[in-house]
Motif scaffolding. Sequence first.
Motif, PDB file in Angstrom:
ATOM      1  N   ASP A   9       0.830  -1.205   0.000  1.00 12.95           N
ATOM      2  CA  ASP A   9       0.000   0.000   0.000  1.00 12.95           C
ATOM      3  C   ASP A   9       0.864   1.253   0.000  1.00 12.95           C
ATOM      4  OD1 ASP A   9      -2.158  -1.657   0.064  1.00 12.95           O
ATOM      5  OD2 ASP A   9      -2.848  -1.081   2.066  1.00 12.95           O
ATOM      6  N   ASN A  10       1.947   1.237   0.786  1.00 13.17           N
ATOM      7  CA  ASN A  10       2.830   2.400   0.829  1.00 13.17           C
ATOM      8  C   ASN A  10       3.411   2.714  -0.540  1.00 13.17           C
ATOM      9  OD1 ASN A  10       2.671   3.371   3.423  1.00 13.17           O
ATOM     10  ND2 ASN A  10       4.368   2.171   4.206  1.00 13.17           N
ATOM     11  N   LEU A  11       3.800   1.686  -1.268  1.00  8.84           N
ATOM     12  CA  LEU A  11       4.331   1.910  -2.613  1.00  8.84           C
ATOM     13  C   LEU A  11       3.246   2.492  -3.514  1.00  8.84           C
ATOM     14  CD1 LEU A  11       6.567   1.723  -4.691  1.00  8.84           C
ATOM     15  CD2 LEU A  11       5.868  -0.640  -5.136  1.00  8.84           C
ATOM     16  N   ALA A  12       2.032   1.972  -3.410  1.00  7.92           N
ATOM     17  CA  ALA A  12       0.932   2.492  -4.223  1.00  7.92           C
ATOM     18  C   ALA A  12       0.629   3.953  -3.874  1.00  7.92           C
ATOM     19  CB  ALA A  12      -0.318   1.634  -4.026  1.00  7.92           C
ATOM     20  N   VAL A  13       0.727   4.297  -2.596  1.00  7.27           N
ATOM     21  CA  VAL A  13       0.527   5.688  -2.171  1.00  7.27           C
ATOM     22  C   VAL A  13       1.606   6.580  -2.795  1.00  7.27           C
ATOM     23  CG1 VAL A  13       0.657   7.257  -0.195  1.00  7.27           C
ATOM     24  CG2 VAL A  13      -0.716   5.175  -0.037  1.00  7.27           C
ATOM     25  N   LEU A  38      -6.033   1.228   1.646  1.00  7.28           N
ATOM     26  CA  LEU A  38      -5.362   1.957   0.575  1.00  7.28           C
ATOM     27  C   LEU A  38      -6.312   2.967  -0.046  1.00  7.28           C
ATOM     28  CD1 LEU A  38      -3.041   2.443  -1.390  1.00  7.28           C
ATOM     29  CD2 LEU A  38      -3.860   0.483  -2.727  1.00  7.28           C
ATOM     30  N   GLU A  39      -7.561   2.590  -0.212  1.00  5.49           N
ATOM     31  CA  GLU A  39      -8.539   3.485  -0.832  1.00  5.49           C
ATOM     32  C   GLU A  39      -8.694   4.766  -0.024  1.00  5.49           C
ATOM     33  OE1 GLU A  39      -8.954   0.254  -0.311  1.00  5.49           O
ATOM     34  OE2 GLU A  39      -8.827  -0.421  -2.408  1.00  5.49           O
ATOM     35  N   GLU A  40      -8.719   4.640   1.322  1.00  2.00           N
ATOM     36  CA  GLU A  40      -8.862   5.819   2.168  1.00  2.00           C
ATOM     37  C   GLU A  40      -7.643   6.738   2.049  1.00  2.00           C
ATOM     38  OE1 GLU A  40     -11.577   4.109   5.876  1.00  2.00           O
ATOM     39  OE2 GLU A  40      -9.396   3.788   5.878  1.00  2.00           O
ATOM     40  N   ARG A  41      -6.479   6.150   2.005  1.00  2.00           N
ATOM     41  CA  ARG A  41      -5.260   6.962   1.916  1.00  2.00           C
ATOM     42  C   ARG A  41      -5.137   7.640   0.552  1.00  2.00           C
ATOM     43  NH1 ARG A  41      -0.471   3.211   3.496  1.00  2.00           N
ATOM     44  NH2 ARG A  41       0.691   5.162   3.758  1.00  2.00           N
ATOM     45  N   ILE A  42      -5.513   6.932  -0.500  1.00  2.00           N
ATOM     46  CA  ILE A  42      -5.486   7.531  -1.840  1.00  2.00           C
ATOM     47  C   ILE A  42      -6.488   8.676  -1.921  1.00  2.00           C
ATOM     48  CG2 ILE A  42      -6.021   7.127  -4.272  1.00  2.00           C
ATOM     49  CD1 ILE A  42      -3.340   5.963  -3.469  1.00  2.00           C
TER      50      ILE A  42
END
Length: 350
Positions: free
Chosen positions: A17-21, A329-333
């Motif tokens: 998730d961190n990489l995707a962020v 991940l959706e919330e962070r994006i």
Amino acid sequence: MRLGINLGYWGAGMDADNLAVAQEADRLGYSVCWAAEAYGSDAPTVLAWVAAQTERIDVGSAIFQIPARTPAMTAMTAATLDALSGGRFRLGLGVSGPQVSEGWYGVRFDKPLARTREYVEIVRKAMSRERLTHSGEHWTLPLPDGPGKPLKLTVHPVRERIPLYIAAIGPKNLEQTGEIADGALLIFFAPEHAEETTLGALRAGREKAGLTMEGFDVVPTVPLAVGDDIDALADTFRPYTALYVGGMGSRKQNFYNRLAGRMGYEKEAAEIQDRYLSGDKEGAAAAVPRQLIDSTTLLGPVERIADRMRAYAEAGVTTLSLAPAGFTLEERIAALRAGVEALERSGAAS
């Protein structure tokens, strides 16, 4: 004012998730992605991983711990990361704290200001590809009466001068940071208290070096939570604030507790610390003043966050590094995207 993203510590089970962020921040035009280290994941490995899978966003250490590496090793790492990333690396340094320095690295936490100044001198000299010589209180290069000789860095950094930042909280550290660094990495930065807690000392350091604040990067990391229930959003950051103000350090040496006191919360900070160190973490979180949370985070709908971003810019912040809240991940994006929208609405973008 530009936006950054702070990924914090790696290895907490959300690495993909961190990489995707980081990749989404790159796509959205964020200027820098920071990674941290304490006594778990190391920052250089994370930054190399992120840099290899992004295109434009800078990668920065927030921080490389000074007791963890010799200054020459840090210069090597910085030059390598800058070369591999195509000139996208920013070097953030910090002395860490006495618990980590002495407990994890076995390095005495003594004279942190003098040690930092000397460290920066050596790092800069090494990265400039001068033959490395230094005679100081903490380091001597080469060692005398031995086979060592002055060497110079064999790697050619992409840029002649890699931006150097220092994590600073206390007034003396802030002043020295203004004097010797290109930027300051800050935490619990409140626009309402910026001058007396932070900017006055930074400006004094710049003036000491014959410089102004122009070109100096003021970089607070600010937690971000988007939504309509502001009280509930504030409550999510109570444990985080209580950890730093109450438990990050000893009773006698907690930089964050002192900062809260300088912001006018001396009595409350003492109570938070008493509760936290006695094991009552819930009580410590409950004792955190709502206003302290509200002034050091970005909470609420996009319009409210835009107003606060404007206050940060007016206070002198040049890069606002967001730490988006969220368990998915959706919330962070979504928070990342809201950050961009809020900055556009604020009219503070540069």
